[in-house]
Design an enzyme around this catalytic site. Sequence first.
Site, mmCIF file in Angstrom:
data_model
loop_
_atom_site.group_PDB
_atom_site.id
_atom_site.type_symbol
_atom_site.label_atom_id
_atom_site.label_comp_id
_atom_site.label_asym_id
_atom_site.label_seq_id
_atom_site.Cartn_x
_atom_site.Cartn_y
_atom_site.Cartn_z
ATOM 1 N N GLU A 1 0.835 -1.216 0.000
ATOM 2 C CA GLU A 1 0.000 0.000 0.000
ATOM 3 C C GLU A 1 0.859 1.250 0.000
ATOM 4 O O GLU A 1 0.528 2.250 -0.646
ATOM 5 C CB GLU A 1 -0.935 0.016 1.230
ATOM 6 C CG GLU A 1 -1.967 -1.101 1.259
ATOM 7 C CD GLU A 1 -3.063 -0.951 0.204
ATOM 8 O OE1 GLU A 1 -3.129 0.082 -0.474
ATOM 9 O OE2 GLU A 1 -3.861 -1.909 0.061
ATOM 10 N N ARG B 1 0.626 3.844 -3.158
ATOM 11 C CA ARG B 1 0.034 5.161 -2.862
ATOM 12 C C ARG B 1 1.114 6.221 -2.666
ATOM 13 O O ARG B 1 1.080 7.276 -3.303
ATOM 14 C CB ARG B 1 -0.850 5.074 -1.616
ATOM 15 C CG ARG B 1 -1.999 4.079 -1.772
ATOM 16 C CD ARG B 1 -2.988 4.162 -0.634
ATOM 17 N NE ARG B 1 -3.787 2.940 -0.569
ATOM 18 C CZ ARG B 1 -5.046 2.877 -0.174
ATOM 19 N NH1 ARG B 1 -5.683 3.946 0.209
ATOM 20 N NH2 ARG B 1 -5.699 1.729 -0.125
ATOM 21 N N ASP C 1 -5.301 -9.205 -9.013
ATOM 22 C CA ASP C 1 -5.618 -8.195 -10.035
ATOM 23 C C ASP C 1 -4.438 -7.412 -10.633
ATOM 24 O O ASP C 1 -4.115 -7.528 -11.812
ATOM 25 C CB ASP C 1 -6.691 -7.218 -9.498
ATOM 26 C CG ASP C 1 -6.437 -6.713 -8.073
ATOM 27 O OD1 ASP C 1 -5.361 -6.988 -7.528
ATOM 28 O OD2 ASP C 1 -7.334 -6.024 -7.521
ATOM 29 N N GLU D 1 -12.281 1.304 -10.317
ATOM 30 C CA GLU D 1 -11.906 0.448 -11.454
ATOM 31 C C GLU D 1 -12.852 0.553 -12.642
ATOM 32 O O GLU D 1 -12.419 0.563 -13.795
ATOM 33 C CB GLU D 1 -11.786 -1.010 -10.989
ATOM 34 C CG GLU D 1 -10.519 -1.307 -10.183
ATOM 35 C CD GLU D 1 -10.572 -0.878 -8.723
ATOM 36 O OE1 GLU D 1 -11.614 -0.306 -8.308
ATOM 37 O OE2 GLU D 1 -9.592 -1.105 -7.993
HETATM 38 C C1 DMJ Z 1 -6.379 0.926 -5.081
HETATM 39 O O1 DMJ Z 1 -5.578 1.079 -3.950
HETATM 40 C C2 DMJ Z 1 -5.623 0.306 -6.212
HETATM 41 O O2 DMJ Z 1 -6.294 0.545 -7.411
HETATM 42 C C3 DMJ Z 1 -5.407 -1.179 -6.021
HETATM 43 O O3 DMJ Z 1 -4.776 -1.765 -7.125
HETATM 44 C C4 DMJ Z 1 -6.738 -1.861 -5.782
HETATM 45 N N1 DMJ Z 1 -7.493 -1.258 -4.742
HETATM 46 C C5 DMJ Z 1 -7.630 0.191 -4.718
HETATM 47 C C6 DMJ Z 1 -8.837 0.725 -5.475
HETATM 48 O O4 DMJ Z 1 -9.936 -0.052 -5.476
#
Ligand code: DMJ
Length: 453
Positions: free
Chosen positions: A114, A118, A241, A357
């Site tokens: 994370e 981020r 994902d 998304e």
């Molecule tokens: C975000 O932190 C990123 O896009 C991550 O890859 C998946 N989850 C969240 C958004 O849903």
Amino acid sequence: MLVSALPFAAAAPQGPAPVTEAVDDAAAARLAERVRAEFLHAWSGYRRYAWGHDALRPLSRTPRDWYRQSLLMTPVDALDTMILMGLEEQARETRELIATGLSFDQDTDVKHFEIVIRLLGGLLSGYQLSGDERLLKLAEDLGTRLLPAFASPTGLPYVYVNLRSGKTHGDDSNPAEAGTLLLEYGTLSKLSGKPVFYERAKRALVETYRRRSRLDLVGERFDVTTGRWTSTRSHVGARIDSYYEYLWKCWRLFADPQCLAMWKRSSAAANRYYPEEVDGALWYGQVEMSTGRRTGSEYGALEAFYPGLLAYSGDLERARRLQASSFAMWNLHGIEPQAYDYRRRRITQPGYALRPEIVESTWYLYRLTGEAQYRAMGRKLFEDFVRYCRTETAYAALADVTTKAQADDMESFVMAETFKYFYLLFAPPATLDPRQVVLNTEAHPLRRTWPAK
Ligand code: DMJ
């Protein structure tokens, strides 16, 4: 002019699809302004009630920090969105807050993945868009403090790392957390001239890929110390994902041929084993990684990134069809759930965390096909998003999309991604060209400013 409802109707799990009016350029410009105003509304709430903290709790109007001390998650995630929206005053103030108020010298165990997507991503794109060297310095300091995460027997990163001592813990990881690091660390290598960042993150990606099954599928969980799979469920949703996303995007950003080769094999297997046709609609579900046996039929807010990735990597046909299913799922209740069982036609996880998304995929599809239906789709998504998630102070997640009950949560990715993708969909195309920039999984745009190999 009305855009045909047919592409949506073909995939609708139930009920008629909405007929949506086309968005011409003048309407798009007005929508871009509205998105910008709504972003400012959310930002003002953060600024007023949570300034200097990681996030705002939008219903109680209280700040929230991930750890003992703030790491400025919302400001760092929001900065490049402000720059792209031309919010100069807000961007300047935010940049100053980050440059003067953010210190990584903290005795805190942080979640490696994370923090990379981020903070490292946000600092690097903030630097590239503003030229403020202080952001690059912070990024290099952060990257250096995070590096011990890779010191496992397999090279797969531990889940947590202490920012001051470099101590690590957390063996239970997954392809997304190990494989969604190379865009950020790689860019840091290119900008700092230190190859170590690229090498460690690339090894983690390759180690994940190396553990794929005979069918070229990966599982959902592994142990970073032994390198063994602890869950062999395979799909494009949570925990896997963005592993797929980075195989393709690392090729785009770094022209690393090994990334392209890994993407080709992996995406071919994904497109062979995950898809299911239900009443003429295309969905991507769950299978067992070594046999390909179907184990589930869930699709949801996270899986909705896949149409965008399909489009970006050139598979427009599948992208269009899967996006039609995402939109049909959204329209069941006017906001998508976290998870929906498309065979049983039942919501299995009813929350909506303000996820981006589906908007991200709409933007890629619009930019890569130029088809009017995607801006019309985007307007519907935006109107629903405002209708149900706006609060007096900011934006709030939904605890349940069927009742629209709100939850006291506004994740920083709303500022980094959801508003950004809405804005890009309606703003002039020159604002950001997906053919020239690669967005990390948190929608932080990274540019290749270094010489090609
Ligand atoms: C975000 O932190 C990123 O896009 C991550 O890859 C998946 N989850 C969240 C958004 O849903």
